[in-house]
Design a protein around this motif. Structure first.
Motif, PDB file in Angstrom:
ATOM      1  N   GLN A 258       0.829  -1.209   0.000  1.00 56.33           N
ATOM      2  CA  GLN A 258       0.000   0.000   0.000  1.00 56.33           C
ATOM      3  C   GLN A 258       0.860   1.255   0.000  1.00 56.33           C
ATOM      4  O   GLN A 258       1.963   1.272   0.523  1.00 56.33           O
ATOM      5  CB  GLN A 258      -0.897   0.027   1.240  1.00 56.33           C
ATOM      6  CG  GLN A 258      -1.931  -1.067   1.288  1.00 56.33           C
ATOM      7  CD  GLN A 258      -2.988  -0.770   2.325  1.00 56.33           C
ATOM      8  OE1 GLN A 258      -3.461   0.354   2.420  1.00 56.33           O
ATOM      9  NE2 GLN A 258      -3.352  -1.770   3.104  1.00 56.33           N
ATOM     10  N   ASP A 259       0.314   2.311  -0.608  1.00 58.22           N
ATOM     11  CA  ASP A 259       0.919   3.625  -0.437  1.00 58.22           C
ATOM     12  C   ASP A 259       0.150   4.329   0.684  1.00 58.22           C
ATOM     13  O   ASP A 259      -0.639   3.708   1.403  1.00 58.22           O
ATOM     14  CB  ASP A 259       0.882   4.430  -1.745  1.00 58.22           C
ATOM     15  CG  ASP A 259      -0.539   4.591  -2.289  1.00 58.22           C
ATOM     16  OD1 ASP A 259      -1.506   4.463  -1.505  1.00 58.22           O
ATOM     17  OD2 ASP A 259      -0.680   4.862  -3.486  1.00 58.22           O
ATOM     18  N   LEU A 260       0.365   5.621   0.833  1.00 57.34           N
ATOM     19  CA  LEU A 260      -0.257   6.328   1.952  1.00 57.34           C
ATOM     20  C   LEU A 260      -1.732   6.670   1.713  1.00 57.34           C
ATOM     21  O   LEU A 260      -2.337   7.352   2.529  1.00 57.34           O
ATOM     22  CB  LEU A 260       0.529   7.595   2.282  1.00 57.34           C
ATOM     23  CG  LEU A 260       1.773   7.367   3.147  1.00 57.34           C
ATOM     24  CD1 LEU A 260       2.555   8.654   3.307  1.00 57.34           C
ATOM     25  CD2 LEU A 260       1.394   6.809   4.516  1.00 57.34           C
ATOM     26  N   SER A 261      -2.305   6.166   0.624  1.00 54.29           N
ATOM     27  CA  SER A 261      -3.731   6.406   0.412  1.00 54.29           C
ATOM     28  C   SER A 261      -4.554   5.782   1.536  1.00 54.29           C
ATOM     29  O   SER A 261      -5.621   6.290   1.890  1.00 54.29           O
ATOM     30  CB  SER A 261      -4.180   5.867  -0.938  1.00 54.29           C
ATOM     31  OG  SER A 261      -3.975   4.460  -1.002  1.00 54.29           O
ATOM     32  N   PHE A 262      -4.051   4.684   2.138  1.00 53.24           N
ATOM     33  CA  PHE A 262      -4.791   4.079   3.243  1.00 53.24           C
ATOM     34  C   PHE A 262      -4.845   5.029   4.430  1.00 53.24           C
ATOM     35  O   PHE A 262      -5.804   5.025   5.199  1.00 53.24           O
ATOM     36  CB  PHE A 262      -4.164   2.742   3.664  1.00 53.24           C
ATOM     37  CG  PHE A 262      -3.059   2.856   4.688  1.00 53.24           C
ATOM     38  CD1 PHE A 262      -3.358   2.889   6.048  1.00 53.24           C
ATOM     39  CD2 PHE A 262      -1.734   2.946   4.292  1.00 53.24           C
ATOM     40  CE1 PHE A 262      -2.342   2.999   6.990  1.00 53.24           C
ATOM     41  CE2 PHE A 262      -0.724   3.060   5.233  1.00 53.24           C
ATOM     42  CZ  PHE A 262      -1.028   3.086   6.588  1.00 53.24           C
ATOM     43  N   TRP A 263      -3.808   5.868   4.575  1.00 54.19           N
ATOM     44  CA  TRP A 263      -3.750   6.790   5.713  1.00 54.19           C
ATOM     45  C   TRP A 263      -4.881   7.812   5.617  1.00 54.19           C
ATOM     46  O   TRP A 263      -5.535   8.118   6.607  1.00 54.19           O
ATOM     47  CB  TRP A 263      -2.391   7.484   5.736  1.00 54.19           C
ATOM     48  CG  TRP A 263      -2.119   8.249   6.987  1.00 54.19           C
ATOM     49  CD1 TRP A 263      -1.606   7.770   8.165  1.00 54.19           C
ATOM     50  CD2 TRP A 263      -2.347   9.646   7.204  1.00 54.19           C
ATOM     51  NE1 TRP A 263      -1.499   8.777   9.081  1.00 54.19           N
ATOM     52  CE2 TRP A 263      -1.948   9.937   8.532  1.00 54.19           C
ATOM     53  CE3 TRP A 263      -2.850  10.678   6.410  1.00 54.19           C
ATOM     54  CZ2 TRP A 263      -2.039  11.212   9.070  1.00 54.19           C
ATOM     55  CZ3 TRP A 263      -2.942  11.942   6.947  1.00 54.19           C
ATOM     56  CH2 TRP A 263      -2.533  12.210   8.268  1.00 54.19           C
ATOM     57  N   LYS A 264      -5.135   8.314   4.406  1.00 53.91           N
ATOM     58  CA  LYS A 264      -6.243   9.245   4.214  1.00 53.91           C
ATOM     59  C   LYS A 264      -7.580   8.528   4.330  1.00 53.91           C
ATOM     60  O   LYS A 264      -8.527   9.050   4.929  1.00 53.91           O
ATOM     61  CB  LYS A 264      -6.134   9.927   2.848  1.00 53.91           C
ATOM     62  CG  LYS A 264      -7.229  10.959   2.600  1.00 53.91           C
ATOM     63  CD  LYS A 264      -7.031  11.662   1.267  1.00 53.91           C
ATOM     64  CE  LYS A 264      -8.104  12.725   1.063  1.00 53.91           C
ATOM     65  NZ  LYS A 264      -7.977  13.403  -0.231  1.00 53.91           N
ATOM     66  N   ARG A 265      -7.658   7.320   3.789  1.00 59.27           N
ATOM     67  CA  ARG A 265      -8.924   6.584   3.776  1.00 59.27           C
ATOM     68  C   ARG A 265      -9.434   6.306   5.192  1.00 59.27           C
ATOM     69  O   ARG A 265     -10.642   6.324   5.448  1.00 59.27           O
ATOM     70  CB  ARG A 265      -8.755   5.272   3.011  1.00 59.27           C
ATOM     71  CG  ARG A 265     -10.053   4.507   2.846  1.00 59.27           C
ATOM     72  CD  ARG A 265      -9.854   3.255   2.036  1.00 59.27           C
ATOM     73  NE  ARG A 265     -11.061   2.430   2.056  1.00 59.27           N
ATOM     74  CZ  ARG A 265     -11.118   1.193   1.590  1.00 59.27           C
ATOM     75  NH1 ARG A 265     -10.057   0.640   1.041  1.00 59.27           N
ATOM     76  NH2 ARG A 265     -12.248   0.522   1.668  1.00 59.27           N
ATOM     77  N   GLN A 266      -8.523   6.076   6.145  1.00 55.02           N
ATOM     78  CA  GLN A 266      -8.964   5.771   7.507  1.00 55.02           C
ATOM     79  C   GLN A 266      -9.720   6.941   8.132  1.00 55.02           C
ATOM     80  O   GLN A 266     -10.571   6.744   9.003  1.00 55.02           O
ATOM     81  CB  GLN A 266      -7.761   5.387   8.376  1.00 55.02           C
ATOM     82  CG  GLN A 266      -6.799   6.522   8.665  1.00 55.02           C
ATOM     83  CD  GLN A 266      -5.522   6.063   9.345  1.00 55.02           C
ATOM     84  OE1 GLN A 266      -5.378   4.912   9.715  1.00 55.02           O
ATOM     85  NE2 GLN A 266      -4.583   6.982   9.509  1.00 55.02           N
TER      86      GLN A 266
END
Length: 199
Positions: A83-91
């Motif tokens: 994963q890239d940091l898109s998961f960080w925003k998605r949370q």
């Protein structure tokens, strides 16, 4: 009225992959001592912390008895392989999103909220408790009564508002946090604690 000083821990040691629970760096210790020497912390009657080393050591520098609670630990990120940091925003946008073996923001909010309710129930009127936790855990908790918006995922920048009042526009840096004023109806006001740089 009761007051909670909800604060992120100070600057930890730069750790290798083999160190899962780093303590504070010498700079982090110095910053914590400087912040705690200010009048804001003179009337703190209770001190609570996540049991992680960086949070407990931060709280302990106020030189008062520290109680720990695992519900104040950082969000468990889980497996981010590939994963890239898109998961960080998605949370932040989807409170039920979580990685394998991780926690959702809804789950973190539930445990943080339950812990802080217990702290408040044992805190006499007119008194102040310091609660030292972690950036994502604090933001998950704040979502109960604040808007928390990601403005730059790669740099981990957030914009946090309480009833339209801007509390933070940038990083939730070390020793940064929020003053929560709590009455019988819940959180009545929030204001920012001073922010420190990592230099």
């Amino acid at each position: 009225m009761k007051t909670i000083l909800l604060m992120r821990h100070s600057i930890p040691e730069k750790s290798s992959e083999f160190v899962t629970d780093p303590g504070l760096s010498s700079v982090g210790i110095k910053h914590a001592k400087e912040i705690f020497s200010t009048p804001r912390f003179a009337d703190v009657s209770q001190v609570w912390a996540s049991p992680s080393q960086r949070a407990f050591q931060t709280a302990n520098l106020l030189e008062r008895p520290v109680r720990t609670n695992p519900r104040l630990l950082e969000r468990k990120t889980g497996d981010t392989t590939g994963q890239d940091l898109s998961f960080w925003k998605r949370q932040y946008e989807d409170p039920d999103f979580k990685n394998p073996d991780g926690e959702s923001f809804r789950e973190v909010n539930a445990r943080m909220s339950a812990c802080i309710r217990e702290i408040l129930s044992g805190l006499p009127d007119g008194e102040t408790a310091l609660v030292v936790s972690h950036a994502a855990a604090i933001c998950a908790y704040l979502q109960s009564f604040c808007t928390v918006e990601v403005t730059h995922a790669e740099q981990k920048l957030r914009r946090i508002r309480f009833h339209g009042k801007l509390l933070l526009d940038g990083k939730l840096g070390p020793m940064t946090g929020f003053v929560l004023r709590v009455d019988s109806d819940g959180v009545s006001d929030v204001e920012p604690l001073p922010q420190r740089s990592e230099t």
